[in-house]
Design a protein around this motif. Structure first.
Motif, PDB file in Angstrom:
ATOM      1  N   PRO A 159       0.792  -1.234   0.000  1.00  0.00           N
ATOM      2  CA  PRO A 159       0.000   0.000   0.000  1.00  0.00           C
ATOM      3  C   PRO A 159       0.827   1.288   0.000  1.00  0.00           C
ATOM      4  CG  PRO A 159      -0.816  -1.527   1.673  1.00  0.00           C
ATOM      5  CD  PRO A 159       0.493  -2.075   1.178  1.00  0.00           C
ATOM      6  N   LEU A 160       1.933   1.310   0.770  1.00  0.00           N
ATOM      7  CA  LEU A 160       2.552   2.607   1.053  1.00  0.00           C
ATOM      8  C   LEU A 160       4.032   2.452   1.376  1.00  0.00           C
ATOM      9  CD1 LEU A 160       1.636   5.626   1.663  1.00  0.00           C
ATOM     10  CD2 LEU A 160       1.491   4.935   4.069  1.00  0.00           C
ATOM     11  N   ASP A 162       7.711   5.017   2.388  1.00  0.00           N
ATOM     12  CA  ASP A 162       8.207   6.370   2.649  1.00  0.00           C
ATOM     13  C   ASP A 162       9.500   6.614   1.864  1.00  0.00           C
ATOM     14  OD1 ASP A 162      10.320   5.237   4.058  1.00  0.00           O
ATOM     15  OD2 ASP A 162       9.440   5.645   6.038  1.00  0.00           O
ATOM     16  N   TRP A 168       4.957  -0.029   4.224  1.00  0.00           N
ATOM     17  CA  TRP A 168       3.865  -0.416   5.130  1.00  0.00           C
ATOM     18  C   TRP A 168       3.027  -1.515   4.489  1.00  0.00           C
ATOM     19  CZ3 TRP A 168      -1.575  -0.206   5.241  1.00  0.00           C
ATOM     20  CH2 TRP A 168      -2.133  -0.468   6.497  1.00  0.00           C
ATOM     21  N   VAL A 189       4.340   0.226  -4.954  1.00  0.00           N
ATOM     22  CA  VAL A 189       3.382   0.704  -3.955  1.00  0.00           C
ATOM     23  C   VAL A 189       2.285   1.550  -4.600  1.00  0.00           C
ATOM     24  CG1 VAL A 189       4.945   0.631  -1.976  1.00  0.00           C
ATOM     25  CG2 VAL A 189       4.864   2.694  -3.405  1.00  0.00           C
ATOM     26  N   GLU A 190       1.146   1.554  -3.922  1.00  0.00           N
ATOM     27  CA  GLU A 190       0.034   2.401  -4.352  1.00  0.00           C
ATOM     28  C   GLU A 190       0.370   3.875  -4.184  1.00  0.00           C
ATOM     29  OE1 GLU A 190      -3.235   1.817  -5.615  1.00  0.00           O
ATOM     30  OE2 GLU A 190      -2.362  -0.152  -6.028  1.00  0.00           O
ATOM     31  N   ALA A 191       1.101   4.193  -3.094  1.00  0.00           N
ATOM     32  CA  ALA A 191       1.359   5.606  -2.794  1.00  0.00           C
ATOM     33  C   ALA A 191       2.662   5.760  -2.023  1.00  0.00           C
ATOM     34  CB  ALA A 191       0.201   6.169  -1.965  1.00  0.00           C
ATOM     35  N   THR A 193       4.659   8.324   0.876  1.00  0.00           N
ATOM     36  CA  THR A 193       4.374   9.333   1.894  1.00  0.00           C
ATOM     37  C   THR A 193       5.666  10.051   2.277  1.00  0.00           C
ATOM     38  OG1 THR A 193       3.590   9.715   4.140  1.00  0.00           O
ATOM     39  CG2 THR A 193       4.589   7.579   3.726  1.00  0.00           C
ATOM     40  N   HIS A 231      -7.906  -1.858  -1.132  1.00  0.00           N
ATOM     41  CA  HIS A 231      -7.769  -0.855  -2.183  1.00  0.00           C
ATOM     42  C   HIS A 231      -8.735  -1.044  -3.339  1.00  0.00           C
ATOM     43  CE1 HIS A 231      -4.217   1.214  -0.508  1.00  0.00           C
ATOM     44  NE2 HIS A 231      -4.100   0.053   0.119  1.00  0.00           N
TER      45      HIS A 231
END
Lengths: 267, 241
Positions: A159-160, A162, A168, A189-191, A193, A231
């Protein structure tokens, strides 16, 4: 970025794959097929589906160790079945806990792991690399030993991430096992951060620390058309269409041409 | 009697077999067993713990795929469901394929967790809707998991019941034989015999599998249908039809 990540996997590599819905790196899979990678040894953790079927159909695979290759409600993976019949790939049929246990041996740096069950199955008969010994702490208690699986690469979608390379995964702990056992992990990853994922104690237990992660690439929708927990749902029409077309070699080639022409990021 | 379909009958029949369980895990490709476990959970007001693999909402695991197998090894799973492309009279199951392995004639997905859970879970319920001689064969072509083991093999679990589109069957582990327990409404013992490739025991009186009562049907068509839809959308859609 996705192409660069895919480029890290050389011909002949052993690659551990996440199972459907947990985080299948389909966008990377497309780049691998585009590049024409060859002789991969796949490990389905503990099973695989459309991802393995596409790689097998496209001629990228030498062997697969797995507990199943399935399209779920659409049935047996057709290119996997066809390749077995043609003898073009080698299958190491396993059972889910054996894959997990062998990866756990890999993550612990152990040569093998014992596992209950299995005795008297034809799986054991066809796995000369599995040994049955007598429990050294008991008497007349046969138990199976599985050699460690230590993949060259773990490949999955999460999902995520950094900017430090922490990823994560929440409670999808199979991804942590893959990362621990594999020598390098490649993650889409989807996103991304700007937060430090290790800086939040309530979230840190669901993080794969950057020490295990070799490359991260941003790929929103990177598991499509498969389900990605939390998701998106599986695109039933797309997978159904694949299942129907991949029944024949020519149908699969037609499907593959269309898939390879589509955008890299299936947003 | 309110009309019901076959899925509803099978769900109800399987639910009856889960009475008294504390924890049931439902594995891959098991929408009917999944609905049955969720039905019992709803009826017992959550006293039966249910974990549906592949689900997010109806799954409380936080340690990945290993958790199912670790729990089973510790005796913390009372019931699990397995199927088979082939099942024989000694309850050996084959999820790999027919013909000479590995090229074979027909290839199925693979053994999943069967080669382990069949040994460790006390009540393994075999479920296969198709009841034909193609499925119920004299001897399986590939043993994904054996129905019985020699006495020195660690095996607290094994086959307990079999549910098919024609009836419910009990497995006697000592005798390595199935017996007819009930026949579904609209079917007969003769039909079972005609469609089974091995011999099995038939008591003098074979009862009819009980039909779902109106309150069960209401629960199935409402709450259970929406709960199972998260994991099995195509199945849930077909239930509504």
């Amino acid at each position: 970025m996705i192409a660069r990540l895919a480029a890290a996997i050389p011909d002949g590599a052993t690659v551990a794959l996440a199972q459907d819905s947990v985080g299948v790196a389909m966008a990377v899979t497309r780049e691998l097929v585009r590049r024409g990678v060859r002789d991969l040894d796949l490990v389905g953790v503990p099973i695989s589906g459309m991802q393995a079927d596409v790689l097998i159909g496209a001629g990228c695979v030498r062997s697969i160790e797995t507990s199943a290759v399935t399209l779920g409600e659409f049935g047996t993976a057709p290119r996997f079945a066809a390749a077995l019949k043609a003898g073009t790939i080698r299958v190491l049929d396993s059972t889910c806990p054996a894959i997990h246990a062998a990866l756990q041996a890999g993550q612990k740096g152990l040569p093998f792991m014992p596992l209950r069950g299995l005795i008297g199955t034809d799986l054991v008969r066809h796995r000369p690399d599995w040994k049955v010994i007598d429990n050294p702490f008991g008497a007349d208690d046969p138990i199976v030993l599985l050699p460690a699986i230590r993949p060259d690469f773990g490949l999955f979608h999460a999902p995520l991430a950094d900017r430090h390379g922490n990823v994560w995964i929440g409670r999808q702990r199979d991804l942590l096992t893959i990362a621990h056992a594999s020598q390098r992990s490649l993650v889409t990853v989807e996103a991304m951060t700007d937060d430090d994922l290790m800086g939040d104690e309530s979230r840190a237990a669901g993080v794969i620390p950057a020490i295990y992660v070799t490359h991260v690439a941003l790929a929103p929708g990177g598991a499509k058309p498969l389900k990605f927990v939390g998701h998106y749902a599986r695109d039933e029409a797309a997978v159904g269409r694949y299942a129907a077309m991949a029944r024949t070699e020519s149908g699969f080639r037609e499907w593959l041409d269309q898939w390879l022409q589509a955008d890299t990021v299936t947003a | 009697m309110e009309p019901f379909n076959r899925s509803e009958l099978l769900i109800t029949a399987i639910a009856r077999l889960l009475e008294g369980c504390r924890h049931v895990i439902v594995g891959a490709a098991s929408p009917i067993p999944g609905a049955a476990a969720l039905l019992v959970r709803a009826r017992t007001d959550g006293a039966l713990r249910v974990n549906v693999l592949g689900s997010q909402r109806h799954n409380s695991f936080t340690n990945g795929g290993v958790e199912t197998f670790d729990l089973a090894a510790q005796g913390r799973v009372d019931a699990f469901f397995l199927g088979g492309g082939q099942i024989d009279g000694e309850a050996n199951i084959n999820l790999v394929g027919t013909g000479e392995y590995p090229a074979g004639d027909v290839r199925w997905p693979g053994s999943f967790g069967s080669a382990y859970l069949y040994f460790l879970v006390p009540r393994v319920i075999l479920f296969r809707e198709e009841h034909t001689r193609r499925v119920f064969v004299p001897k399986v072509d590939f043993v994904s998991a054996p129905g019985s083991s020699p006495p020195n093999v660690y095996r607290p679990g094994g086959p307990w019941k079999l549910v098919t589109g024609l009836g419910v069957f009990a497995f006697d582990r000592a005798r390595k034989r199935f017996a007819v327990e009930s026949v579904h409404p609209g079917h007969t013992v003769e039909e079972i015999l005609d469609n089974t490739g091995f011999t099995l025991d038939i008591p003098e009186q074979v009862p009819m599998t009980p039909a779902p009562d109106p309150s069960t049907l209401t629960l199935l068509r409402g709450r259970i249908r929406s709960e199972i839809a998260e994991t099995y959308p195509r199945f849930a859609a077909q239930l509504a039809a």
